[in-house]
Motif scaffolding. Structure first.
Motif, mmCIF file in Angstrom:
data_model
loop_
_atom_site.group_PDB
_atom_site.id
_atom_site.type_symbol
_atom_site.label_atom_id
_atom_site.label_comp_id
_atom_site.label_asym_id
_atom_site.label_seq_id
_atom_site.Cartn_x
_atom_site.Cartn_y
_atom_site.Cartn_z
ATOM 1 N N LEU A 107 0.799 -1.068 0.092
ATOM 2 C CA LEU A 107 0.092 0.060 0.118
ATOM 3 C C LEU A 107 0.867 0.921 -0.098
ATOM 4 C CD1 LEU A 107 -2.925 1.316 0.554
ATOM 5 C CD2 LEU A 107 -2.399 1.170 2.904
ATOM 6 N N LEU A 108 0.443 2.146 -0.776
ATOM 7 C CA LEU A 108 1.121 3.541 -0.725
ATOM 8 C C LEU A 108 0.297 4.437 -0.484
ATOM 9 C CD1 LEU A 108 3.486 5.241 -1.568
ATOM 10 C CD2 LEU A 108 2.720 5.456 -3.678
ATOM 11 N N LEU A 109 0.568 5.257 0.487
ATOM 12 C CA LEU A 109 -0.396 6.461 0.851
ATOM 13 C C LEU A 109 0.453 7.658 0.333
ATOM 14 C CD1 LEU A 109 -0.861 5.464 4.763
ATOM 15 C CD2 LEU A 109 -2.428 5.172 2.911
ATOM 16 N N ALA A 110 -0.512 8.221 -0.573
ATOM 17 C CA ALA A 110 0.108 9.694 -1.193
ATOM 18 C C ALA A 110 -1.133 10.505 -1.139
ATOM 19 C CB ALA A 110 0.457 9.322 -2.811
ATOM 20 N N THR A 111 -1.531 10.690 0.268
ATOM 21 C CA THR A 111 -2.793 11.416 0.393
ATOM 22 C C THR A 111 -2.456 12.820 0.450
ATOM 23 O OG1 THR A 111 -2.186 10.841 2.856
ATOM 24 C CG2 THR A 111 -3.986 9.736 1.647
ATOM 25 N N GLY A 112 -1.342 13.368 0.297
ATOM 26 C CA GLY A 112 -1.059 14.865 0.258
ATOM 27 C C GLY A 112 -1.392 15.698 1.622
ATOM 28 N N ALA A 113 -1.780 16.965 1.105
ATOM 29 C CA ALA A 113 -2.088 17.968 2.432
ATOM 30 C C ALA A 113 -3.219 18.803 2.044
ATOM 31 C CB ALA A 113 -0.603 18.936 2.342
ATOM 32 N N GLU A 114 -3.664 19.334 2.988
ATOM 33 C CA GLU A 114 -4.816 19.931 2.827
ATOM 34 C C GLU A 114 -4.714 21.562 3.374
ATOM 35 O OE1 GLU A 114 -8.121 18.024 4.817
ATOM 36 O OE2 GLU A 114 -7.067 18.255 6.902
ATOM 37 N N PRO A 115 -5.264 22.596 2.803
ATOM 38 C CA PRO A 115 -5.261 23.814 3.246
ATOM 39 C C PRO A 115 -5.494 24.213 4.777
ATOM 40 C CG PRO A 115 -7.013 24.060 1.588
ATOM 41 C CD PRO A 115 -6.547 22.581 1.537
ATOM 42 N N ARG A 116 -4.725 24.863 5.354
ATOM 43 C CA ARG A 116 -5.009 25.245 6.682
ATOM 44 C C ARG A 116 -6.232 26.358 6.787
ATOM 45 N NH1 ARG A 116 -1.443 22.799 10.161
ATOM 46 N NH2 ARG A 116 0.604 22.512 9.177
ATOM 47 N N ARG A 117 -7.137 26.171 7.725
ATOM 48 C CA ARG A 117 -8.272 27.186 7.616
ATOM 49 C C ARG A 117 -8.181 28.204 8.618
ATOM 50 N NH1 ARG A 117 -11.661 25.122 3.445
ATOM 51 N NH2 ARG A 117 -10.781 22.809 3.087
ATOM 52 N N LEU A 118 -8.590 29.317 8.268
ATOM 53 C CA LEU A 118 -8.486 30.415 9.240
ATOM 54 C C LEU A 118 -9.830 30.152 10.303
ATOM 55 C CD1 LEU A 118 -8.692 33.405 6.590
ATOM 56 C CD2 LEU A 118 -6.922 32.936 8.133
ATOM 57 N N ILE A 120 -11.410 32.361 12.146
ATOM 58 C CA ILE A 120 -11.869 33.292 12.698
ATOM 59 C C ILE A 120 -13.289 33.767 12.291
ATOM 60 C CG2 ILE A 120 -9.677 34.843 12.608
ATOM 61 C CD1 ILE A 120 -10.488 35.752 9.758
ATOM 62 N N PRO A 121 -13.998 34.762 12.624
ATOM 63 C CA PRO A 121 -15.509 34.874 12.195
ATOM 64 C C PRO A 121 -15.430 35.270 10.741
ATOM 65 C CG PRO A 121 -15.196 35.874 14.405
ATOM 66 C CD PRO A 121 -13.868 35.594 13.754
ATOM 67 N N GLY A 122 -16.865 34.785 9.853
ATOM 68 C CA GLY A 122 -16.737 35.186 8.692
ATOM 69 C C GLY A 122 -15.999 34.242 7.686
ATOM 70 N N THR A 123 -15.660 33.223 7.954
ATOM 71 C CA THR A 123 -14.911 31.980 7.134
ATOM 72 C C THR A 123 -16.209 31.459 6.295
ATOM 73 O OG1 THR A 123 -14.710 30.521 8.734
ATOM 74 C CG2 THR A 123 -12.755 32.081 8.249
ATOM 75 N N ASP A 124 -17.249 31.421 6.732
ATOM 76 C CA ASP A 124 -18.355 30.738 6.209
ATOM 77 C C ASP A 124 -19.087 31.543 4.895
ATOM 78 O OD1 ASP A 124 -19.359 32.617 7.821
ATOM 79 O OD2 ASP A 124 -21.259 31.608 8.145
ATOM 80 N N LEU A 125 -18.408 32.935 4.619
ATOM 81 C CA LEU A 125 -19.041 33.819 3.562
ATOM 82 C C LEU A 125 -18.559 33.214 2.215
ATOM 83 C CD1 LEU A 125 -18.245 37.185 5.220
ATOM 84 C CD2 LEU A 125 -20.293 36.117 4.974
ATOM 85 N N ALA A 126 -19.438 33.600 1.279
ATOM 86 C CA ALA A 126 -19.198 33.070 -0.171
ATOM 87 C C ALA A 126 -17.966 33.333 -0.760
ATOM 88 C CB ALA A 126 -20.470 33.316 -0.915
ATOM 89 N N GLY A 127 -17.300 34.506 -0.155
ATOM 90 C CA GLY A 127 -15.998 34.910 -0.976
ATOM 91 C C GLY A 127 -14.743 34.576 -0.222
ATOM 92 N N VAL A 128 -14.918 33.624 0.727
ATOM 93 C CA VAL A 128 -13.649 32.984 1.142
ATOM 94 C C VAL A 128 -13.210 31.874 0.526
ATOM 95 C CG1 VAL A 128 -12.511 32.471 3.065
ATOM 96 C CG2 VAL A 128 -14.456 33.982 3.219
ATOM 97 N N HIS A 129 -12.099 31.876 0.125
ATOM 98 C CA HIS A 129 -11.311 30.908 -1.065
ATOM 99 C C HIS A 129 -10.207 30.261 -0.434
ATOM 100 C CE1 HIS A 129 -13.781 32.069 -4.230
ATOM 101 N NE2 HIS A 129 -13.621 33.360 -3.828
ATOM 102 N N HIS A 130 -9.807 29.018 -0.872
ATOM 103 C CA HIS A 130 -8.570 28.290 -0.757
ATOM 104 C C HIS A 130 -7.963 28.009 -1.954
ATOM 105 C CE1 HIS A 130 -10.717 27.751 3.122
ATOM 106 N NE2 HIS A 130 -9.619 27.845 3.904
ATOM 107 N N LEU A 131 -6.879 27.648 -1.968
ATOM 108 C CA LEU A 131 -6.200 26.905 -3.402
ATOM 109 C C LEU A 131 -5.402 25.920 -3.069
ATOM 110 C CD1 LEU A 131 -5.965 27.109 -6.497
ATOM 111 C CD2 LEU A 131 -4.185 28.674 -5.908
ATOM 112 N N ARG A 132 -5.986 24.643 -3.251
ATOM 113 C CA ARG A 132 -5.139 23.432 -3.375
ATOM 114 C C ARG A 132 -5.575 22.135 -4.329
ATOM 115 N NH1 ARG A 132 -0.564 21.683 -0.889
ATOM 116 N NH2 ARG A 132 -0.636 19.269 -1.146
ATOM 117 N N ARG A 133 -6.980 22.525 -4.701
ATOM 118 C CA ARG A 133 -7.443 21.427 -5.568
ATOM 119 C C ARG A 133 -7.807 22.190 -6.894
ATOM 120 N NH1 ARG A 133 -10.534 16.458 -2.774
ATOM 121 N NH2 ARG A 133 -8.939 16.296 -1.000
ATOM 122 N N LEU A 134 -7.925 21.278 -7.930
ATOM 123 C CA LEU A 134 -8.325 21.868 -9.302
ATOM 124 C C LEU A 134 -9.641 22.644 -9.264
ATOM 125 C CD1 LEU A 134 -7.837 22.417 -12.258
ATOM 126 C CD2 LEU A 134 -8.588 20.053 -12.692
ATOM 127 N N ALA A 135 -10.657 22.262 -8.669
ATOM 128 C CA ALA A 135 -12.001 23.024 -8.249
ATOM 129 C C ALA A 135 -11.863 24.118 -7.743
ATOM 130 C CB ALA A 135 -13.098 21.880 -7.481
#
Length: 419
Positions: A107-118, A120-135
């Motif tokens: 078995l090879l685990l190549a599960t990568g990493a995920e962006p750390r989250r802020l 703080i209040p307001g991170t649920d707003l529509a205009g808050v972004h991360h960049l890790r995946r193609l989507a």
């Protein structure tokens, strides 16, 4: 003995996993190769997500490691859009999100990493972004274009490589950009104050505003949309979109739940692997962003979150799975493109690990090579708008030879002569 009756399972649909699968077939492995990815897209490379694809200079299809037909042609069984929910080491199985159970010999685990989250209040707003995946890149590309058309403001939390590359892309679209960074310069923990200021000047010259020594405390919105951000020192900055670029965390949950040895977060985190990329279980390996490998060259354990580590680590792990003698001792390497500046960095020089920085060339014109030295030996080098020197820099690092700083700084002295 590897034979056709064996099943090798790769968890992770990124570059490391795809290159591992490619290597297994190239080396003649005739058993089952099963590649499992939790995204619906075929395995892709991540650098274009903040560079060519994000800027609009490259097409979406350019990010993929292989053509989709390649997997069937090479008898690679793909399970896309399927998370692995558990690894059973005793039964030698992995369980998928839909309940499917797959047996493995290796078995090879190549599960990568995920962006750390802020946090703080307001991170649920529509205009808050991360960049890790193609989507993420798909969405952000449209956002930046829209901000450019409407004279909109992007606030970026974090002045690391992702934050700076997105800032450059956003300015290319015409968006207003502010970077909030708690350190006194961008890239402070990577390049130190000596070179961090260079990137601050580069971006300032292109219209980016910096707020150093500050941290976001709140994202302010109305009707679900971002309006502004606030920092701990009481400042408020207008914002129509926010990018959280505060680093990434290795995706170790599967390994942890399976009882594999991990590295403490204070030491960089990740799955602990030896120089052959083998975990504490002899039949399980790890590669890419998630692997904290014992590097024989550096004489320390290090986790590297860069393209070259996935490109080279996946094949190295595949060879180890096949029973080959593997000693993964690559010099860490990464590159960045921002505006008209291109750079490559080789080596490992965390804060406090070096005692001198030597420059060769014209720093003011951003055409130079910087060397980080410890006790007269080169431990890292960065070439900025100077090309075809990576091999020579890496040879210097590998040699461990003491060098004359004056000769190192003199462009008339060939680097090859210093080894």
């Amino acid at each position: 003995m590897v034979d056709a009756d064996q099943t090798f399972v790769i968890v992770g649909g990124g570059l490391a996993g795809a290159k591992a699968a490619e290597t297994l077939r190239a080396e003649g492995f005739s058993g089952r190769v099963i590649l499992i990815g939790d995204e619906r897209d075929h395995p892709y490379e991540r650098p274009p997500l903040s560079k060519g694809y994000l800027t609009g200079k490259a097409e979406r299809d350019s990010v993929f490691v292989h053509e989709p037909a390649w997997y069937a042609q090479n008898d690679i069984e793909l399970h896309l859009g399927q998370p692995v929910t558990a690894v059973d080491r005793d039964a030698r199985t992995v369980r998928l999100g839909d309940g499917t159970v797959i047996r493995f010999d290796k078995l090879l685990l190549a599960t990568g990493a995920e962006p750390r989250r802020l946090d703080i209040p307001g991170t649920d707003l529509a205009g808050v972004h991360h960049l890790r995946r193609l989507a993420h890149a798909d969405r952000l590309r449209h956002v930046l274009a829209s901000l450019g058309r409407d004279n909109g403001h992007l606030v970026i939390a974090g002045g690391g490589w992702i934050g700076l590359e997105v800032a450059a892309a956003a300015r290319g679209y015409g968006a207003e950009v502010t970077i909030i960074e708690p350190e006194p310069t961008p890239l402070h923990r990577v390049l130190g104050p000596e070179l961090g200021q260079l990137f601050a000047d580069l971006h300032t010259d292109h219209g980016v505003r910096f707020h150093f020594g500050a941290m976001l405390t709140e994202i302010v919105g109305q009707d679900g949309m971002v309006l502004a951000v606030r920092t701990a020192d009481g400042e408020e900055h207008p914002a129509h979109a926010v990018l959280a670029a505060i680093g990434a965390a290795p995706r170790t949950a599967l390994a942890e739940n399976a009882g594999l040895a991990l590295v403490d977060r204070a030491d960089g985190g990740g799955i602990a692997v030896d120089a052959s990329l083998r975990t504490s279980d002899p039949d399980i390996f790890a590669a890419g962003d998630v692997a904290a490998a014992q590097n024989p060259l550096l004489h320390t354990r290090i986790r590297v979150e860069h393209w070259a580590n996935a490109l080279n680590g996946g094949p190295a792990a595949a060879l180890a799975m096949l029973g080959r003698n593997v000693s993964y001792d690559r010099v860490p390497y990464f590159f960045s493109d921002q505006y008209d500046l291109g750079m490559e960095y080789s080596g490992w020089a965390p804060p406090g690990s070096y005692d001198q920085v030597v420059a060769r060339g014209d720093v003011g014109k951003r055409e130079f090579i910087a060397f980080w030295l410890r006790e007269g030996r080169v431990v890292a080098g960065m070439n900025v708008n100077v090309w075809d020197v990576t091999e020579a820099i890496q040879k210097l690092i590998r040699s461990g030879a003491a060098v004359d700083p004056d000769a190192l700084a003199d462009p008339s002295v060939p680097l090859e002569s210093l080894v």
